[in-house]
Design an enzyme around this catalytic site. Sequence first.
Site, PDB file in Angstrom:
ATOM      1  CB  SER A  22       7.446  -3.732   8.644  1.00 37.41           C
ATOM      2  OG  SER A  22       7.093  -2.376   8.594  1.00 37.41           O
ATOM      3  N   GLY A  94      -2.169   0.894  11.586  1.00 33.12           N
ATOM      4  CA  GLY A  94      -2.614   0.861  10.191  1.00 33.12           C
ATOM      5  C   GLY A  94      -2.129  -0.398   9.499  1.00 33.12           C
ATOM      6  NE  ARG A 122      -3.169   5.889   9.604  1.00 37.49           N
ATOM      7  CZ  ARG A 122      -2.061   5.171   9.771  1.00 37.49           C
ATOM      8  NH1 ARG A 122      -1.828   4.590  10.933  1.00 37.49           N
ATOM      9  NH2 ARG A 122      -1.205   5.034   8.795  1.00 37.49           N
ATOM     10  CB  SER A 167       0.598   2.079   0.078  1.00 35.70           C
ATOM     11  OG  SER A 167       0.180   1.348   1.214  1.00 35.70           O
ATOM     12  CG  ASP A 315       7.090   4.576   8.835  1.00 35.04           C
ATOM     13  OD1 ASP A 315       6.106   5.200   8.373  1.00 35.04           O
ATOM     14  OD2 ASP A 315       7.131   3.340   8.929  1.00 35.04           O
ATOM     15  CE  LYS A 342       2.860   6.873   6.248  1.00 33.24           C
ATOM     16  NZ  LYS A 342       2.660   5.494   5.799  1.00 33.24           N
ATOM     17  NE  ARG A 346       3.979   9.910  11.802  1.00 35.45           N
ATOM     18  CZ  ARG A 346       4.301   8.628  11.742  1.00 35.45           C
ATOM     19  NH1 ARG A 346       4.951   8.148  10.705  1.00 35.45           N
ATOM     20  NH2 ARG A 346       3.984   7.819  12.739  1.00 35.45           N
ATOM     21  NE  ARG A 387       7.227   5.336  12.786  1.00 36.03           N
ATOM     22  CZ  ARG A 387       7.796   4.233  13.277  1.00 36.03           C
ATOM     23  NH1 ARG A 387       8.841   4.336  14.076  1.00 36.03           N
ATOM     24  NH2 ARG A 387       7.339   3.036  12.980  1.00 36.03           N
TER      25      ARG A 387
HETATM   26  C1  S3P Z   1       4.286  -0.299   6.685  1.00 35.38           C
HETATM   27  C2  S3P Z   1       4.182   0.470   5.565  1.00 35.38           C
HETATM   28  C3  S3P Z   1       4.209   1.939   5.563  1.00 35.38           C
HETATM   29  C4  S3P Z   1       4.702   2.493   6.898  1.00 35.38           C
HETATM   30  C5  S3P Z   1       4.133   1.778   8.075  1.00 35.38           C
HETATM   31  C6  S3P Z   1       4.470   0.300   8.027  1.00 35.38           C
HETATM   32  C7  S3P Z   1       4.246  -1.776   6.565  1.00 35.38           C
HETATM   33  O1  S3P Z   1       2.897   2.423   5.336  1.00 35.38           O
HETATM   34  O2  S3P Z   1       4.414   3.881   6.978  1.00 35.38           O
HETATM   35  O3  S3P Z   1       4.647   2.321   9.280  1.00 35.38           O
HETATM   36  O4  S3P Z   1       4.632  -2.476   7.520  1.00 35.38           O
HETATM   37  O5  S3P Z   1       3.854  -2.254   5.496  1.00 35.38           O
HETATM   38  P1  S3P Z   1       2.328   2.613   3.833  1.00 35.38           P
HETATM   39  O6  S3P Z   1       2.510   1.360   3.143  1.00 35.38           O
HETATM   40  O7  S3P Z   1       0.897   3.004   4.041  1.00 35.38           O
HETATM   41  O8  S3P Z   1       3.137   3.730   3.268  1.00 35.38           O
END
Ligand code: S3P
Length: 434
Positions: A22, A94, A122, A167, A315, A342, A346, A387
């Site tokens: 992230s 994503g 997605r 989110s 995650d 995801k 999952r 994962r």
């Molecule tokens: C992330 C936010 C999460 C996480 C993803 C990374 C990010 O998703 O599952 O692996 O870097 O902002 P969501 O915000 O959709 O929950």
Amino acid sequence: MDYRVSPGGQFSGRLRVAGDKSISHRSVMLGALADGVTHVTGLLEGEDVLCTLAAFRAMGVQAMGPEQGRLTIQGVGLHGLRPPAQPLDMGNSGTAMRLMSGILAGQNFDSVLIGDESLSKRPMKRVSEPLGLMGARIDTNEGGRPPLRVKGGQPLHGIEYKMPMASAQVKSALLLAGLYADGETVVTEPAPTRDHTERMLRGFGYAVNTDGATIRLRGGGQLIACDIDVPADISSATFFLVGAAIAPGSELVLEHVGMNPTRVGVINILKLMGADLSMENAREVGGEPVADLRIRGSQLKGIRIPEDQVPLAIDEFPALFIAAACATGETVLTGAHELRVKESDRIAVMATGLKRLGIDAQETSDGMVIHGGRLQGGDVDSHGDHRIAMSFAIAALAASGPITIHDCRNVATSFPEFPELARTAGLKLEVVES
Ligand code: S3P
């Protein structure tokens, strides 16, 4: 690509896992949009982050590296991106697609975001709809799926938005679009989610106000280049934490792990399950808390996972399900519907795999009930989810027979060094072409 993992063994030693995904994505994005030169160290050189970097290169940003986690980015400023000649390929990510949609909504040129087979399934309405309320024009395929076609030159204005789901990606897309919007962008989250965007914006000199669950910023400012030291990814560390916890006799130290309070659900949950886990050398690096984690093997017990921990460990559930499979008694997860959207579903994929390995795992609409038992050997399918692949790999430490995991190529999206590091720590893992 398959993983074949022989049963038994322990995890031991000291190691540093790959950089935080992230934070790596965000360092490339903000570095590219800043005025001046940003130096990044500890960058994750996984495919997801490389997609983000390639997208900015395709929009005229020059960058040197990455090499051994070092990347130098010549920022072009918030208004310096150039139209890409082709659709921008976000691969499996994503995060890349959703955050980029916010940035691209503010540009004066058209762009298209595409992804691989998993990403193409997605949901993107969660970003295209609120960005539309800000004045953006983003078309999706049927059902709100990618590709995203972003129309340039649309004036954006700030909105007040209450997110329907917890989110960080939605929050971040809106804040990034908010950099280009007239007036104030105000986002309220239903539960705390990772706040790396807010922290890093502040690190780049941009005023972001957080008041409880509400985050605000005003458009029209400037990002000023800075240096970023990316900590090790707690989500990648999780496979080693769980592996050590379920393998008697293990003792492992994981160095320089990011301990942002919005990411430590896995630590809290493992402790509730009775893990022998301690934190050493806690410090702060570039606005993010970091520590070394020491974990020893111990008998875990089943728990009811507190729902307030779910967004903080979102995650980490594939690996936590393996911990639950090795615990005494029942573990119950609720309030985790997001796991169904995801890189794979999952809940379904993990329940299927656990059952194939002899564990009583029952899916519910928003979670799972797992009765701890003895993992057996067998074949499982990761469905191309990085994962899931790594979770079933470390399960072999506590299994009675070998585990083969199919379709492991996508481990390279978040943790390319996983097979090598896991072997160094004590996992009997072999990578085979399927
Ligand atoms: C992330 C936010 C999460 C996480 C993803 C990374 C990010 O998703 O599952 O692996 O870097 O902002 P969501 O915000 O959709 O929950």
